[in-house]
Design a protein around this motif. Structure first.
Motif, PDB file in Angstrom:
ATOM      1  N   ILE A 415       0.860  -1.254  -0.126  1.00 40.53           N
ATOM      2  CA  ILE A 415      -0.143   0.156   0.012  1.00 40.53           C
ATOM      3  C   ILE A 415       0.924   1.120   0.004  1.00 40.53           C
ATOM      4  O   ILE A 415       1.811   1.438   0.808  1.00 40.53           O
ATOM      5  CB  ILE A 415      -1.152  -0.143   1.117  1.00 40.53           C
ATOM      6  N   ILE A 416       0.484   2.152  -0.857  1.00 38.77           N
ATOM      7  CA  ILE A 416       1.309   3.456  -0.982  1.00 38.77           C
ATOM      8  C   ILE A 416       1.118   4.190   0.249  1.00 38.77           C
ATOM      9  O   ILE A 416      -0.096   4.384   0.687  1.00 38.77           O
ATOM     10  CB  ILE A 416       1.067   4.332  -2.352  1.00 38.77           C
ATOM     11  N   GLN A 417       1.990   4.905   0.881  1.00 39.36           N
ATOM     12  CA  GLN A 417       1.603   5.511   2.167  1.00 39.36           C
ATOM     13  C   GLN A 417       1.224   6.765   2.316  1.00 39.36           C
ATOM     14  O   GLN A 417       0.401   7.264   3.020  1.00 39.36           O
ATOM     15  CB  GLN A 417       3.080   5.476   3.008  1.00 39.36           C
ATOM     16  N   HIS A 418       1.387   7.542   1.130  1.00 41.85           N
ATOM     17  CA  HIS A 418       0.767   8.705   0.893  1.00 41.85           C
ATOM     18  C   HIS A 418      -0.087   9.036  -0.295  1.00 41.85           C
ATOM     19  O   HIS A 418      -0.151   8.404  -1.242  1.00 41.85           O
ATOM     20  CB  HIS A 418       1.872   9.904   0.880  1.00 41.85           C
ATOM     21  N   ALA A 419      -1.080  10.081  -0.182  1.00 47.47           N
ATOM     22  CA  ALA A 419      -1.805  10.636  -1.340  1.00 47.47           C
ATOM     23  C   ALA A 419      -2.116  11.977  -1.186  1.00 47.47           C
ATOM     24  O   ALA A 419      -1.900  12.597  -0.359  1.00 47.47           O
ATOM     25  CB  ALA A 419      -3.268   9.898  -1.058  1.00 47.47           C
ATOM     26  N   LYS A 420      -2.017  12.447  -2.780  1.00 48.46           N
ATOM     27  CA  LYS A 420      -2.393  13.903  -2.828  1.00 48.46           C
ATOM     28  C   LYS A 420      -4.044  14.080  -3.123  1.00 48.46           C
ATOM     29  O   LYS A 420      -4.589  13.428  -4.160  1.00 48.46           O
ATOM     30  CB  LYS A 420      -1.537  14.327  -4.119  1.00 48.46           C
ATOM     31  N   PHE A 421      -4.588  14.493  -2.125  1.00 50.05           N
ATOM     32  CA  PHE A 421      -5.791  14.341  -2.162  1.00 50.05           C
ATOM     33  C   PHE A 421      -6.392  12.691  -2.200  1.00 50.05           C
ATOM     34  O   PHE A 421      -6.202  12.080  -1.231  1.00 50.05           O
ATOM     35  CB  PHE A 421      -6.784  15.217  -3.411  1.00 50.05           C
ATOM     36  N   GLY A 422      -7.122  12.404  -3.199  1.00 48.56           N
ATOM     37  CA  GLY A 422      -7.354  11.106  -3.299  1.00 48.56           C
ATOM     38  C   GLY A 422      -6.780  10.238  -4.010  1.00 48.56           C
ATOM     39  O   GLY A 422      -7.011   9.076  -4.506  1.00 48.56           O
ATOM     40  N   ILE A 423      -5.546  10.815  -4.516  1.00 50.88           N
ATOM     41  CA  ILE A 423      -4.616  10.056  -5.597  1.00 50.88           C
ATOM     42  C   ILE A 423      -3.342   9.821  -5.176  1.00 50.88           C
ATOM     43  O   ILE A 423      -2.908  10.552  -4.476  1.00 50.88           O
ATOM     44  CB  ILE A 423      -4.419  10.934  -6.834  1.00 50.88           C
ATOM     45  N   PRO A 424      -3.029   8.354  -5.225  1.00 51.23           N
ATOM     46  CA  PRO A 424      -1.889   8.010  -4.657  1.00 51.23           C
ATOM     47  C   PRO A 424      -0.576   8.672  -5.144  1.00 51.23           C
ATOM     48  O   PRO A 424      -0.256   9.106  -6.221  1.00 51.23           O
ATOM     49  CB  PRO A 424      -1.553   6.343  -5.095  1.00 51.23           C
ATOM     50  N   ASN A 425       0.327   9.161  -4.119  1.00 54.33           N
ATOM     51  CA  ASN A 425       1.531   9.781  -4.320  1.00 54.33           C
ATOM     52  C   ASN A 425       2.784   8.818  -4.535  1.00 54.33           C
ATOM     53  O   ASN A 425       3.427   8.272  -3.354  1.00 54.33           O
ATOM     54  CB  ASN A 425       1.743  10.837  -3.160  1.00 54.33           C
ATOM     55  N   LEU A 426       2.889   8.430  -5.597  1.00 58.47           N
ATOM     56  CA  LEU A 426       4.152   7.253  -5.796  1.00 58.47           C
ATOM     57  C   LEU A 426       5.549   7.818  -5.492  1.00 58.47           C
ATOM     58  O   LEU A 426       6.124   6.926  -4.921  1.00 58.47           O
ATOM     59  CB  LEU A 426       4.052   7.028  -7.153  1.00 58.47           C
ATOM     60  N   LYS A 427       5.634   9.080  -5.479  1.00 61.74           N
ATOM     61  CA  LYS A 427       6.755   9.409  -4.892  1.00 61.74           C
ATOM     62  C   LYS A 427       7.434   9.285  -3.717  1.00 61.74           C
ATOM     63  O   LYS A 427       8.429   9.057  -3.122  1.00 61.74           O
ATOM     64  CB  LYS A 427       7.030  10.961  -5.109  1.00 61.74           C
ATOM     65  N   GLU A 428       6.330   8.907  -2.651  1.00 60.34           N
ATOM     66  CA  GLU A 428       6.682   8.435  -1.228  1.00 60.34           C
ATOM     67  C   GLU A 428       6.853   7.076  -0.930  1.00 60.34           C
ATOM     68  O   GLU A 428       7.130   6.733   0.111  1.00 60.34           O
ATOM     69  CB  GLU A 428       5.332   9.143  -0.375  1.00 60.34           C
ATOM     70  N   GLY A 429       6.468   6.428  -1.966  1.00 61.92           N
ATOM     71  CA  GLY A 429       6.714   4.988  -1.900  1.00 61.92           C
ATOM     72  C   GLY A 429       5.786   4.383  -0.759  1.00 61.92           C
ATOM     73  O   GLY A 429       4.680   4.592  -0.579  1.00 61.92           O
ATOM     74  N   TYR A 430       6.366   3.266  -0.201  1.00 62.21           N
ATOM     75  CA  TYR A 430       5.559   2.595   0.854  1.00 62.21           C
ATOM     76  C   TYR A 430       6.453   2.432   2.315  1.00 62.21           C
ATOM     77  O   TYR A 430       7.494   2.880   2.334  1.00 62.21           O
ATOM     78  CB  TYR A 430       5.877   1.048   0.412  1.00 62.21           C
ATOM     79  N   CYS A 431       5.672   2.155   3.234  1.00 63.70           N
ATOM     80  CA  CYS A 431       6.213   1.929   4.638  1.00 63.70           C
ATOM     81  C   CYS A 431       5.657   1.011   5.339  1.00 63.70           C
ATOM     82  O   CYS A 431       4.538   0.298   4.985  1.00 63.70           O
ATOM     83  CB  CYS A 431       6.128   3.139   5.471  1.00 63.70           C
TER      84      CYS A 431
END
Length: 748
Positions: A415-431
């Protein structure tokens, strides 16, 4: 008179649905000439989130496993102007343990209730008995279809006899010519045996098949028709295994020209043609535990010659020459009985005549008249037996549970850890933190709702955890989107949250493969348990160990580890406690509820009253600083709340609300004090706008949860941590709601 019906309903293929449809039509057309037509509507139950194109009389729909639908339905009924409600009860059609989800609906019903019982167990489990007794308490009248059912209700379920009405199963008033029906099916030269209804192992069709070789020797014109689909529940879990077994048996006995399977759910008019075309109708059920059989009622109702095993309804209905009985699994006895009747047309005719005379008394028009009279009787009481619960969250305001946003955030890595509004923020990756929370959430969703998407997601999160584990049992935390490690060892918080999720998995694994993987990772990590220094890392780890020990109570070594970690928390508590500061640190920081929660989990396992006392003291202290004006005001992460300082209001985060929800849920489990359910529900409402800003953090469009709120307003980003905190809290509310009703029935 306006009548509300709650049941399954056509086009759902279900015997109770067919019953309700006939009852609906027969009651609404039974009136004296000078009277107005009765009115009615149906609240239909859907199964497994399937949808149906219902007729216009269906005004509301309940999805079987969605608690909020039951409350929407009762709200509709209460505002509909209905005078009486008729419920068809069968354990398998309602959600929750033993159909407990129907109870909140019935408790809120404001009109008189009639309940028709289609199954009454002679040896119920504790829960089955408690649920049925509670339903019977709330009903004005209980309808059963046999004298045996009356005996069971009085003797086993302690229902007053005067509350019970015996109205036998109705039979459609449909008539066909036997000769014409045989001709239509090209059976003029055959002796027809028939069994119809949903097919499953308990129906005993093989008993008839095994009897046929001896009968065919003398009567080669015999044909046995097995009419009906495999029962949906059987099909879901075992496929067509039973039908394939029967087909093999037919082939083995070389009966291909004498047995035919019609794998259909046909309408009643077509069914009655088959009933009139048959010479002998057979119900070869394998045990006595059937209190009502609609198929038997139909066969007797049309005047068929009926042979049956002596299950409860058959033994009663076929008495006095209306049919014949043969023993369970007795193919030889059945073969002898069939041969005798086929060679004695006069005896066969007498069976049909006696059944036919009885059938005239139980047609649906007559049954409908009796139900109308019963409804008019209960209306004269002028009151309902509604029982209002003293503590009950209003599930009507809960949004439907949805994994839509979690699906958006999840790929084949995790699961991608962050989102911009409701869109996954792939730049931040996973945790690791979020994948552990995600594993916990989907395991809860599958356990409570049998949500298949949750089951599909669980190996993704579990494999991420496994991938991030180091050789020494610790874990890395962060992984870039292109799968590069971003740290060597993660925080103790992330370690503890992972152990929590793994411990829950070990107590609630959906299959052995997941259990074995979780066990491997859990015990590889266990060497690090007592090296932890962070009290939140310790607390999260304690919760995971507690879940593990609930299913493995004999692991003395792990029990001692739990005790040692609990003692660390207690030492922190005693070092920081003063007269007006009952806490583990000199400040209230983040994820505060997790500290009392861990002790509340450990206390029942360690059986230490001192742990319970400190858990309650610290929880009450946290409550005094966060629950005010009947809503949750979380300690903000902007400045936190230092002892003898001012508390921070802003930068409130969803994980803190989740910790409060979980803390009060566990407090209720430990103490059975219902006031904690009020506090749990109040804490959950923080997500939906009962907070300092009076703004909802749940996004009804994306199905995600915002990351918190600042002094300027809501942070509209919807990362994994926030959305998972909301979903775990949502599931906990649903679980607590069910536990509340079960405990009120003394089910816990």
């Amino acid at each position: 008179m306006k009548i509300a019906y709650i049941a399954t309903y056509p086009p759902r293929e279900c015997g109770i649905g067919t019953f309700t449809n006939n009852l609906f039509k027969s009651m609404l057309t039974n009136k004296a000439p000078e009277e107005q037509n009765h009115e009615g509507f149906v609240v239909a139950l859907n199964d497994n989130d399937l949808t149906y194109k219902y007729p216009e009389e269906v005004k509301a729909i309940i999805r079987q496993d969605h608690q909020e639908d039951y409350l929407e339905a009762v709200k509709y009924i209460n505002l509909s102007g209905a005078d009486v409600c008729i419920l068809q009860h069968e354990f398998g059609i309602f959600g929750g343990q033993n159909g407990v989800y129907i109870l909140p609906l019935l408790h809120r019903l404001e009109i008189p209730l009639i309940v028709t019982l289609h199954t009454i167990l002679k040896a119920p489990s504790y829960n089955e008995k408690a649920v049925l007794k509670e339903i019977c308490k709330m009903a004005h009248k209980i309808v059963v279809m046999s004298h045996k059912a009356v005996d069971f209700l009085v003797g086993i379920y302690e229902v007053p006899k005067e509350k019970i009405a015996l109205i036998e199963h109705g039979v459609p008033d449909i008539h066909f010519s036997s000769e014409k029906s045989k001709k239509e099916f090209k059976l003029e030269n055959r002796k027809v045996l028939l069994t119809f209804g949903f097919i499953g192992r308990s129906k005993g069709v093989e008993t008839v098949i095994n009897a046929l070789p001896e009968v065919v020797k003398k009567h080669p014109e015999i044909i046995y028709i097995v009419l009906g689909k495999t029962h949906p529940n059987v099909l879901r879990h075992s496929g067509e295994e039973y039908r394939i077994f029967l087909l093999r048996q037919v082939k083995k006995l070389q009966l291909e020209n004498h047995v035919t399977f019609l794998n259909e759910f046909i309408d009643e008019r077509e069914l009655f043609k088959y009933l009139y075309a048959c010479d002998i109708y057979i119900t070869p059920y394998l045990n006595e535990a059937q209190i009502t059989s609609g198929t038997l009622s139909y066969a007797v109702g049309v005047g068929a010659a009926v042979l049956s095993t002596p299950y409860w309804h058959a033994a009663e209905m076929l008495a006095n020459g209306k049919g014949r009985l043969f023993d369970f699994n007795d193919s030889d006895g059945l073969a002898e009985m069939l041969t005798e009747l086929l060679e004695n047309p006069k005896e066969l005719s007498e069976l049909k005549n006696k059944a036919g005379e009885y059938g005239k008394k139980i047609t649906w028009p007559k049954t409908g008249e009796r139900y109308v009279a019963l409804a008019e009787e209960v209306m004269k009481d002028g009151h309902s037996v509604t029982i209002q619960k003293e503590t009950e969250p209003d599930l009507l305001i809960l949004p439907p549970f949805s994994l839509a946003h979690i699906n958006r955030l999840t790929d084949d890595t995790g699961i991608i850890q962050h989102a911009k509004f409701g869109i996954p923020n792939l730049k931040e990756g996973y945790c690791l933190d979020d994948n552990s929370r995600a594993l916990l959430m989907v395991l809860m969703a599958y356990k409570q709702m049998k949500n298949m998407r949750a089951l599909e997601l669980s190996p993704i999160y579990l494999s991420y955890i496994h991938y991030m584990q180091n050789a020494n049992g610790t874990f890395r935390n962060f992984l870039s989107f292109n799968r590069n490690f971003l740290d060597e060892t993660g925080s103790e918080d992330s370690f503890g949250r992972t152990i929590w999720a793994l411990g829950y998995l070990l107590g609630n694994a959906p299959n052995d493969a997941y259990y074995q993987t979780g066990k491997l990772v859990f015990f590889n990590a266990s060497a690090n348990f007592e090296k932890l220094q962070s009290i939140r890392g310790i607390a999260n780890t304690m919760i995971g160990i507690s879940y593990y020990l609930k299913s493995n109570p004999s692991d003395d070594s792990m029990t001692e580890r739990l005790r040692n970690l609990a003692n660390v928390l207690i030492r922190h508590y005693k070092e920081n406690q003063t007269e007006d500061w009952n806490w583990f640190e000199a400040l209230l920081a983040y994820d505060n509820g997790i500290l009392p929660l861990s002790l509340l989990h450990a206390a029942p396992i360690l059986n230490d009253p001192n742990i319970t006392e400190i858990a309650i003291e610290s929880m009450n202290f946290l409550t005094s600083h966060t629950l005010k004006d009947n809503y949750l005001s979380i300690i903000g992460n902007e400045k936190w709340y230092k002892k003898e300082g001012e508390r921070s209001v802003f930068a409130q985060q969803p994980i803190d609300a989740m910790a409060m929800v979980l803390m009060y849920h566990q407090a209720y489990f430990v103490t059975k004090d219902k006031d904690y359910l009020n506090k749990l529900y109040t804490s959950f409402l923080w997500f939906l706008g009962e907070n300092d800003l009076r703004m909802s953090l749940y996004d009804f469009e994306t199905k995600g949860c915002c990351d918190g709120f600042e002094s300027y307003g809501v942070n509209r980003n919807q990362g994994a941590e926030s959305s998972l905190a909301y979903l775990i809290s949502h599931l906990t509310v649903l679980q607590a709601y069910e536990e509340f009703h079960r405990s009120d029935l003394k089910l816990v």
